[in-house]
Enzyme design. Structure first.
Site, PDB file in Angstrom:
ATOM      1  N   GLU A   1       1.319  -1.106   0.225  1.00  0.00           N
ATOM      2  CA  GLU A   1      -0.067  -0.147  -0.238  1.00  0.00           C
ATOM      3  C   GLU A   1       0.837   1.089   0.084  1.00  0.00           C
ATOM      4  OE1 GLU A   1      -2.883  -0.278   2.481  1.00  0.00           O
ATOM      5  OE2 GLU A   1      -4.060  -1.693   1.366  1.00  0.00           O
TER       6      GLU A   1
ATOM      7  N   GLU B   1      -4.475  -8.912  -0.617  1.00  0.00           N
ATOM      8  CA  GLU B   1      -5.408  -8.342   0.294  1.00  0.00           C
ATOM      9  C   GLU B   1      -7.241  -8.494  -0.351  1.00  0.00           C
ATOM     10  OE1 GLU B   1      -4.421  -5.722   2.804  1.00  0.00           O
ATOM     11  OE2 GLU B   1      -2.436  -6.329   2.849  1.00  0.00           O
TER      12      GLU B   1
HETATM   13  O1  AHR Z   1      -5.277  -6.586   6.650  1.00  0.00           O
HETATM   14  C1  AHR Z   1      -5.093  -5.193   7.292  1.00  0.00           C
HETATM   15  C2  AHR Z   1      -5.026  -3.758   6.883  1.00  0.00           C
HETATM   16  O2  AHR Z   1      -5.047  -4.021   5.439  1.00  0.00           O
HETATM   17  C3  AHR Z   1      -2.684  -4.004   6.138  1.00  0.00           C
HETATM   18  O3  AHR Z   1      -2.230  -3.829   7.149  1.00  0.00           O
HETATM   19  C4  AHR Z   1      -3.476  -3.367   5.399  1.00  0.00           C
HETATM   20  O4  AHR Z   1      -2.069  -3.470   4.337  1.00  0.00           O
HETATM   21  C5  AHR Z   1      -4.467  -2.626   4.600  1.00  0.00           C
HETATM   22  O5  AHR Z   1      -4.892  -1.590   4.868  1.00  0.00           O
END
Ligand code: AHR
Length: 514
Positions: A194, A318
């Site tokens: 991110e 994610e």
């Molecule tokens: O999964 C939780 C968080 O969500 C992670 O650390 C981040 O990459 C995302 O914003």
């Protein structure tokens, strides 16, 4: 006469309203492999995912463990056949300095986990602990490097420490001093996480340059090349993907990530309850989950412009449902229960990924133990498998199988004038020649019957399993851990080249055809 005509018209309308779901399966037209890495997981130093989840400490005599890692979790994840595990973050990755997590545990420096609860991280679970745990799990490690607050040298050293042969470099010698002679040969590496947000608040142009610099110095394995994943877009940020695809030479880029969560609002305490959501919140969550199809279609189209041969993978590293934390738990720990709503997210999302397997070659559910849409929850020595676990286990028949094209015409799941397709389906043929079809009905009220036209193969039998429950908001608890689990399914029949499936409301089924 008028009355009769009216009755006929009404009958016609009601028939249209309950139209049959239909699909056509092309059983002889499979060209693309569903990469097993689509079924990957994610373990961050966040809440009780590592500490109190996987890792209970070497001196724990109450919970059976190997080198501090709980064996019941290892067994459960082996059954799931998890193909890869992403670590140490997430946002945590861009604060993590790997050298703090090697060597004698008592001498490791501590730090504050600034992203997740402000707790002290004592670094007792580090590189050796993670990579040895992956060996125990029989899974491929996916390491996220620190780009946000680290250095090029630091990431270069980490790759050498992990990948170079014994005695070949100062880093491999340091590894040997710490008790490991053979390299681990880790291929999958994330170059930051991110980068547009917690990974450094960079612009896409700036990150593309930084990526090129970091990727240049990373050491490969002696077995296979590196699979480097660029920190990707959030949701519909197609400009981000375009900038990376345009500005990073493709010989130094194996994957581009995207992140998408099924969340209704990002404000603290403004998400939905994990278990006591309204019908509207359920619909909105499903809308977010099914949006994945549009997102991956559009990101893939951007990638096609620069990479028509689809060499660079789209990596959804994610995904999952994100709700309010359970009452009384640390808001920074993201601990949430998991109901049949989560099974719906998992079933529908995995169907989307399978059907986009030409471009999506890796994905990671967030997260594996005790965090967000977890497959496992623990409470001291107790452990439960969530509905999401069961969906991932049922769907693992698709791993490395050949995707079979299937075209679906679904009824709508209608809520307050808005609609979503109720039924999603994906199909594959495995190395043994067995065909598997996975179906998810996200409609919380209406069962759905689907007729599938089977083209290009002659099938004589069908069997299957189903995940269903009495109530949508049902979940497995520490007192009732097996309330929801897969059962044998008798709602599918074959006659000639037609397969008929009767799916109960909010259910997931996986069929095997011979
Ligand atoms: O999964 C939780 C968080 O969500 C992670 O650390 C981040 O990459 C995302 O914003």
């Amino acid at each position: 006469m008028k009355k009769q005509l009216l009755a006929v018209a009404c009958l016609g309308l009601s028939f249209l309203g309950n139209a049959q779901n239909t699909a056509t399966l092309q059983a002889d037209s499979g060209k693309v492999t569903i990469n097993k890495h689509i079924y990957g997981h994610f373990a961050e130093h966040l809440g009780t995912c590592i500490y109190g989840g996987f890792y209970v400490g070497e001196n724990n005599t109450k919970i059976p463990n190997k080198d501090g890692v709980r064996l019941d979790i290892i067994d459960a994840l082996k059954k799931l056949k998890i193909p890869n595990l992403r670590w140490p973050g997430g946002c945590f990755a861009d604060t993590y300095h790997w050298k703090d997590g090697i060597g004698p545990k008592a001498q490791r420096p501590a730090m504050v986990n600034t992203w997740w609860g402000g707790v002290t991280e004592d670094n007792s679970f580090g590189t050796h602990d993670f990579l040895n745990m992956c060996e125990l799990l029989g899974t491929e490690p996916y390491i996220s490097g620190n780009v946000g607050s680290g250095t090029v040298q630091e990431l270069k050293d980490w790759t050498q420490y992990i990948n170079l042969g014994a005695g070949t470099s100062p880093m491999s010698k340091l590894r040997e001093q710490n008790g490991r002679e053979k390299p681990w040969n880790v291929s999958i590496w994330g170059v930051g996480n991110e980068a547009w947000g917690c990974g450094g608040n960079m612009t896409a142009d700036y990150y593309a340059n930084i990526y090129r610099q970091y990727a240049t110095f990373m050491a490969g394995t002696d077995k296979k090349g590196l699979f480097r994943v660029a920190s990707g877009a959030s949701d519909a940020d197609y400009k981000w993907t375009e900038t990376l695809m345009k500005n990073i030479p493709h010989n130094m880029l194996e994957g581009v990530a995207i992140h998408h969560y099924s969340v209704l609002s990002w404000g603290e305490g403004q998400k939905t309850s994990a278990t006591e959501y309204t019908d509207k919140e359920y619909f909105k969550t499903m809308q977010q989950a099914l949006l994945m199809d549009e997102l991956v279609t559009k990101h893939s189209a951007v990638m096609d412009k620069y990479d028509p041969k689809k060499k660079v993978a789209l990596v959804v590293d994610e995904w999952g449902g994100w709700y309010n934390v359970e009452n009384g738990t640390n808001p920074g720990f993201l601990f949430q229960q998991n109901t049949m709503r989560d099974a719906m997210i998992a079933g529908a999302t995995l169907n989307i990924f399978n059907n986009h397997a030409d471009r999506i070659r890796m994905a990671n559910l967030a997260q594996v133990v005790n965090v967000l849409q977890a497959v496992i929850l623990t409470k001291e020595e107790k452990m439960i498998l969530t509905p999401t676990y069961h969906v991932m286990e049922m769907y693992n028949v698709h791993q490395d199988a050949t995707l079979l094209p299937i075209k679906v015409k679904s009824n709508d799941f209608v809520f307050e004038g808005e609609k979503l397709p109720a039924v999603s389906v994906s199909a594959s043929k495995d190395a043994k020649g067995l065909t598997h079809i996975s179906l998810t009905n996200v409609d919380p009220k209406n069962p759905q019957e689907i007729t599938i036209d089977l083209k290009g193969a002659k099938y004589v039998s069908v069997s299957g399993r189903i995940l269903a429950s009495e109530k949508l908001r049902d979940f497995n608890s520490f007192d009732n851990p097996n309330k929801i689990q897969p059962k044998a399914f008798s709602g599918a029949t074959i006659s000639g080249n037609q397969l008929k499936v009767k799916l109960p409301a909010f259910s997931v089924a996986v069929l095997e055809l011979k």
